[in-house]
Design a protein around this motif. Structure first.
Motif, mmCIF file in Angstrom:
data_model
loop_
_atom_site.group_PDB
_atom_site.id
_atom_site.type_symbol
_atom_site.label_atom_id
_atom_site.label_comp_id
_atom_site.label_asym_id
_atom_site.label_seq_id
_atom_site.Cartn_x
_atom_site.Cartn_y
_atom_site.Cartn_z
ATOM 1 N N GLY A 7 0.853 -1.183 0.000
ATOM 2 C CA GLY A 7 0.000 0.000 0.000
ATOM 3 C C GLY A 7 0.890 1.234 0.000
ATOM 4 N N PHE A 8 0.459 2.261 -0.706
ATOM 5 C CA PHE A 8 1.243 3.492 -0.830
ATOM 6 C C PHE A 8 0.467 4.696 -0.346
ATOM 7 C CE2 PHE A 8 3.145 1.621 -4.980
ATOM 8 C CZ PHE A 8 4.033 0.842 -4.274
ATOM 9 N N SER A 9 1.185 5.640 0.226
ATOM 10 C CA SER A 9 0.658 6.976 0.458
ATOM 11 C C SER A 9 1.415 7.903 -0.497
ATOM 12 C CB SER A 9 0.869 7.405 1.915
ATOM 13 O OG SER A 9 2.215 7.764 2.133
ATOM 14 N N PRO A 39 2.723 -1.282 -10.171
ATOM 15 C CA PRO A 39 1.766 -0.521 -9.375
ATOM 16 C C PRO A 39 0.329 -0.819 -9.797
ATOM 17 C CG PRO A 39 2.740 0.885 -11.038
ATOM 18 C CD PRO A 39 3.447 -0.438 -11.126
ATOM 19 N N LEU A 40 -0.574 -0.646 -8.859
ATOM 20 C CA LEU A 40 -1.999 -0.737 -9.147
ATOM 21 C C LEU A 40 -2.473 0.586 -9.755
ATOM 22 C CD1 LEU A 40 -3.043 -2.423 -5.791
ATOM 23 C CD2 LEU A 40 -2.912 -3.527 -8.034
ATOM 24 N N ALA A 41 -3.557 0.542 -10.476
ATOM 25 C CA ALA A 41 -4.134 1.765 -11.034
ATOM 26 C C ALA A 41 -4.375 2.744 -9.890
ATOM 27 C CB ALA A 41 -5.433 1.452 -11.765
ATOM 28 N N GLY A 42 -4.033 3.988 -10.115
ATOM 29 C CA GLY A 42 -4.184 4.996 -9.080
ATOM 30 C C GLY A 42 -2.933 5.170 -8.247
ATOM 31 N N ASP A 43 -1.951 4.292 -8.430
ATOM 32 C CA ASP A 43 -0.672 4.346 -7.721
ATOM 33 C C ASP A 43 -0.836 4.404 -6.204
ATOM 34 O OD1 ASP A 43 2.121 4.184 -7.869
ATOM 35 O OD2 ASP A 43 2.339 6.355 -7.681
ATOM 36 N N ASP A 44 -1.844 3.677 -5.696
ATOM 37 C CA ASP A 44 -2.021 3.617 -4.243
ATOM 38 C C ASP A 44 -1.538 2.290 -3.666
ATOM 39 O OD1 ASP A 44 -4.011 2.000 -5.269
ATOM 40 O OD2 ASP A 44 -5.599 2.808 -4.006
ATOM 41 N N GLY A 45 -0.878 1.506 -4.508
ATOM 42 C CA GLY A 45 -0.346 0.228 -4.073
ATOM 43 C C GLY A 45 0.289 -0.502 -5.236
ATOM 44 N N ALA A 46 0.781 -1.704 -4.961
ATOM 45 C CA ALA A 46 1.441 -2.501 -5.994
ATOM 46 C C ALA A 46 1.333 -3.975 -5.639
ATOM 47 C CB ALA A 46 2.910 -2.106 -6.112
ATOM 48 N N LEU A 75 3.639 -2.830 3.782
ATOM 49 C CA LEU A 75 3.430 -4.215 3.378
ATOM 50 C C LEU A 75 2.064 -4.642 3.903
ATOM 51 C CD1 LEU A 75 4.415 -6.899 2.194
ATOM 52 C CD2 LEU A 75 5.555 -7.327 4.369
ATOM 53 N N LEU A 76 1.129 -4.880 2.996
ATOM 54 C CA LEU A 76 -0.237 -5.217 3.405
ATOM 55 C C LEU A 76 -0.466 -6.720 3.554
ATOM 56 C CD1 LEU A 76 -2.225 -2.747 1.105
ATOM 57 C CD2 LEU A 76 -1.584 -2.444 3.517
ATOM 58 N N HIS A 77 0.014 -7.489 2.572
ATOM 59 C CA HIS A 77 -0.260 -8.932 2.584
ATOM 60 C C HIS A 77 0.878 -9.699 1.929
ATOM 61 C CE1 HIS A 77 -4.479 -8.221 3.588
ATOM 62 N NE2 HIS A 77 -4.523 -7.342 2.613
ATOM 63 N N ILE A 78 1.129 -10.874 2.443
ATOM 64 C CA ILE A 78 1.935 -11.897 1.783
ATOM 65 C C ILE A 78 1.057 -13.135 1.763
ATOM 66 C CG2 ILE A 78 3.997 -13.347 1.864
ATOM 67 C CD1 ILE A 78 5.330 -11.190 3.567
ATOM 68 N N ARG A 79 0.718 -13.590 0.557
ATOM 69 C CA ARG A 79 -0.174 -14.748 0.452
ATOM 70 C C ARG A 79 0.394 -15.752 -0.529
ATOM 71 N NH1 ARG A 79 -6.303 -13.414 0.311
ATOM 72 N NH2 ARG A 79 -6.224 -15.600 0.804
ATOM 73 N N GLN A 80 0.332 -17.006 -0.155
ATOM 74 C CA GLN A 80 0.740 -18.053 -1.086
ATOM 75 C C GLN A 80 -0.328 -18.184 -2.163
ATOM 76 O OE1 GLN A 80 1.604 -21.885 0.640
ATOM 77 N NE2 GLN A 80 2.988 -22.349 -1.043
ATOM 78 N N TRP A 81 0.127 -18.424 -3.382
ATOM 79 C CA TRP A 81 -0.778 -18.492 -4.533
ATOM 80 C C TRP A 81 -0.443 -19.747 -5.310
ATOM 81 C CZ3 TRP A 81 0.279 -15.839 -9.712
ATOM 82 C CH2 TRP A 81 -0.840 -15.872 -10.540
#
Length: 86
Positions: A7-9, A39-46, A75-81
């Motif tokens: 997540g980004f500010s 990055p995600l659209a809106g540059d509020d995260g990646a 760092l918001l999440h680390i998830r196995q995929w």
């Protein structure tokens, strides 16, 4: 495989640190560790898609990236995929 969500500010310190982070990700991509990142659209995260044997390896790679200790980066999440298509 692992999915890491950041997540980004809009903190300008984050933007100044981003080029070095992207250079590091590109090197990890060449080594086959990072499969995709951006990055995600809106540059509020990646998202970062990482190929690693276990969570400990993922955490070690992330800990070595000073971008994650930069103001404005969380760092918001680390998830196995487990993709079934590649």
């Amino acid at each position: 495989m692992w999915v890491i969500e950041l997540g980004f500010s809009p903190d300008p310190v984050r933007l100044a640190a981003r080029p070095a982070h992207r250079t590091r990700l590109a090197a990890l991509h060449r080594d086959g560790v990072v499969r995709m990142a951006g990055p995600l659209a809106g540059d509020d995260g990646a998202l970062i898609i990482m190929d690693a044997p276990d969570r400990e390896t993922v955490e070690a790679v992330l800990a070595a990236d000073p971008y994650l200790a930069t103001p404005g980066v969380e760092l918001l999440h680390i998830r196995q995929w487990q993709p079934f298509l590649q």
